[in-house]
Scaffold this active site. Structure first.
Site, PDB file in Angstrom:
ATOM      1  CD  GLU A  88      -5.983  -3.717   1.501  1.00  0.00           C
ATOM      2  OE1 GLU A  88      -5.090  -3.118   2.117  1.00  0.00           O
ATOM      3  OE2 GLU A  88      -6.207  -4.932   1.663  1.00  0.00           O
TER       4      GLU A  88
ATOM      5  CG  MET B  75       0.747  -5.550  11.451  1.00  0.00           C
ATOM      6  SD  MET B  75      -0.879  -5.798  10.677  1.00  0.00           S
ATOM      7  CE  MET B  75      -1.260  -7.417  11.337  1.00  0.00           C
TER       8      MET B  75
ATOM      9  CG  ASN C  42      -2.190  -0.820   0.956  1.00  0.00           C
ATOM     10  OD1 ASN C  42      -3.012  -0.452   0.122  1.00  0.00           O
ATOM     11  ND2 ASN C  42      -2.328  -1.944   1.644  1.00  0.00           N
TER      12      ASN C  42
ATOM     13  CG  HIS D  93     -10.181  -3.253   8.108  1.00  0.00           C
ATOM     14  ND1 HIS D  93      -9.384  -3.845   9.068  1.00  0.00           N
ATOM     15  CD2 HIS D  93     -11.225  -4.083   7.907  1.00  0.00           C
ATOM     16  CE1 HIS D  93      -9.941  -4.993   9.432  1.00  0.00           C
ATOM     17  NE2 HIS D  93     -11.057  -5.153   8.755  1.00  0.00           N
TER      18      HIS D  93
ATOM     19  CG  ASP E 269     -12.887   6.170  16.493  1.00  0.00           C
ATOM     20  OD1 ASP E 269     -12.326   5.051  16.536  1.00  0.00           O
ATOM     21  OD2 ASP E 269     -14.124   6.311  16.414  1.00  0.00           O
ATOM     22  CD  GLU E 270     -10.056   8.662  21.008  1.00  0.00           C
ATOM     23  OE1 GLU E 270     -10.926   8.637  20.098  1.00  0.00           O
ATOM     24  OE2 GLU E 270      -9.526   9.714  21.416  1.00  0.00           O
TER      25      GLU E 270
HETATM   26  C1  GRF Z   1      -3.296  -4.805   3.937  1.00  0.00           C
HETATM   27  O1  GRF Z   1      -4.246  -5.800   3.625  1.00  0.00           O
HETATM   28  C2  GRF Z   1      -3.909  -3.816   4.879  1.00  0.00           C
HETATM   29  O2  GRF Z   1      -5.249  -3.579   4.670  1.00  0.00           O
HETATM   30  C3  GRF Z   1      -3.735  -4.505   6.186  1.00  0.00           C
HETATM   31  O3  GRF Z   1      -2.473  -5.131   6.106  1.00  0.00           O
HETATM   32  C4  GRF Z   1      -2.151  -5.378   4.746  1.00  0.00           C
HETATM   33  C5  GRF Z   1      -0.861  -4.672   4.499  1.00  0.00           C
HETATM   34  O4  GRF Z   1      -0.364  -4.843   3.250  1.00  0.00           O
HETATM   35  N1  GRF Z   1      -3.944  -3.590   7.265  1.00  0.00           N
HETATM   36  P1  GRF Z   1       0.895  -4.012   2.765  1.00  0.00           P
HETATM   37  O5  GRF Z   1       1.949  -4.000   3.870  1.00  0.00           O
HETATM   38  O6  GRF Z   1       0.443  -2.647   2.400  1.00  0.00           O
HETATM   39  O7  GRF Z   1       1.401  -4.793   1.593  1.00  0.00           O
END
Ligand code: GRF
Length: 195
Positions: A174, A85, A17, A104, A141-142
């Site tokens: 995404e 994460m 991403n 997400h 948010d929280e």
């Molecule tokens: C993606 O599916 C994102 O939505 C999730 O973790 C994955 C991360 O992929 N939170 P990357 O590190 O962007 O390849």
């Protein structure tokens, strides 16, 4: 064009991403963005290499206090969580209300919240017999995945899909909507600043 918005990206892993956003900045599709720092919760995350290759300063910050210090130091106006994460400290959220954007891999409010991350999301979607899934860009948010939704896009769940098949289909979406959501978040910030 008005001034560029300083964006910091928080990552933990491979960073596809992040890469999609870097590519859009470099090709001129995100002209309103200046990426000022990529901050990883993990040492050795491949996302850090992607950032370095694009000449974006990087940092590893495992503690949330260090994340906040890095964000202040680079002057970030908007923060993107791209495969980050960890759950952000309320202190950081207070400092950047409506300025933190997360991606997400499901159609929030489905398959989100505590425990729904990575491949687990897609496994649950398939086990739930869903006919469609997708991705959501939202403000942070929280809560966990509870912030205001900025945009969503659907993908079909196909007969015989493995979680990995579905993850790959969602990931493509995404990469598109993260940039679109970021643009919207910047527009909103500009509107608020002009008030
Ligand atoms: C993606 O599916 C994102 O939505 C999730 O973790 C994955 C991360 O992929 N939170 P990357 O590190 O962007 O390849």
């Amino acid at each position: 064009m008005s001034k560029k918005t300083k964006v910091a990206v928080l990552v933990s892993g491979g960073g596809t991403n992040l890469q999609a956003s870097i590519d859009k900045v470099q090709s001129g599709d995100l002209p309103q963005v200046e990426m000022v720092k990529v901050i990883s919760s993990k040492e050795g995350a491949f996302a850090l290499e992607r950032a370095a290759k694009a000449d974006i300063p990087t940092a590893v910050a495992k503690e949330q206090a260090d994340v906040l210090a890095e964000l202040k130091e680079c002057g970030a106006e908007i923060i993107v969580l791209a495969g980050y994460m960890k759950v952000l400290d309320p202190e950081i959220i207070r400092n950047y209300r409506n300025r933190i954007v997360n991606i997400h891999p499901s159609l929030i409010p489905k398959y989100c919240g505590k425990g729904f991350y990575g491949i687990r999301v897609h496994k649950a979607v398939i086990e739930g017999g869903e006919k469609e899934s997708g991705a959501t860009v939202h403000f942070v948010d929280e809560g966990v995945d509870t912030g205001e939704i900025i945009m969503q896009e659907k993908v079909p769940v196909m007969e015989g899909d493995t979680p990995e098949d579905l993850a790959a289909r969602v990931l493509k979406v995404e990469h598109v909507i993260l940039a679109e959501g970021l643009k919207k978040a910047i527009e909103r910030l500009e509107q608020e600043e002009n008030k």
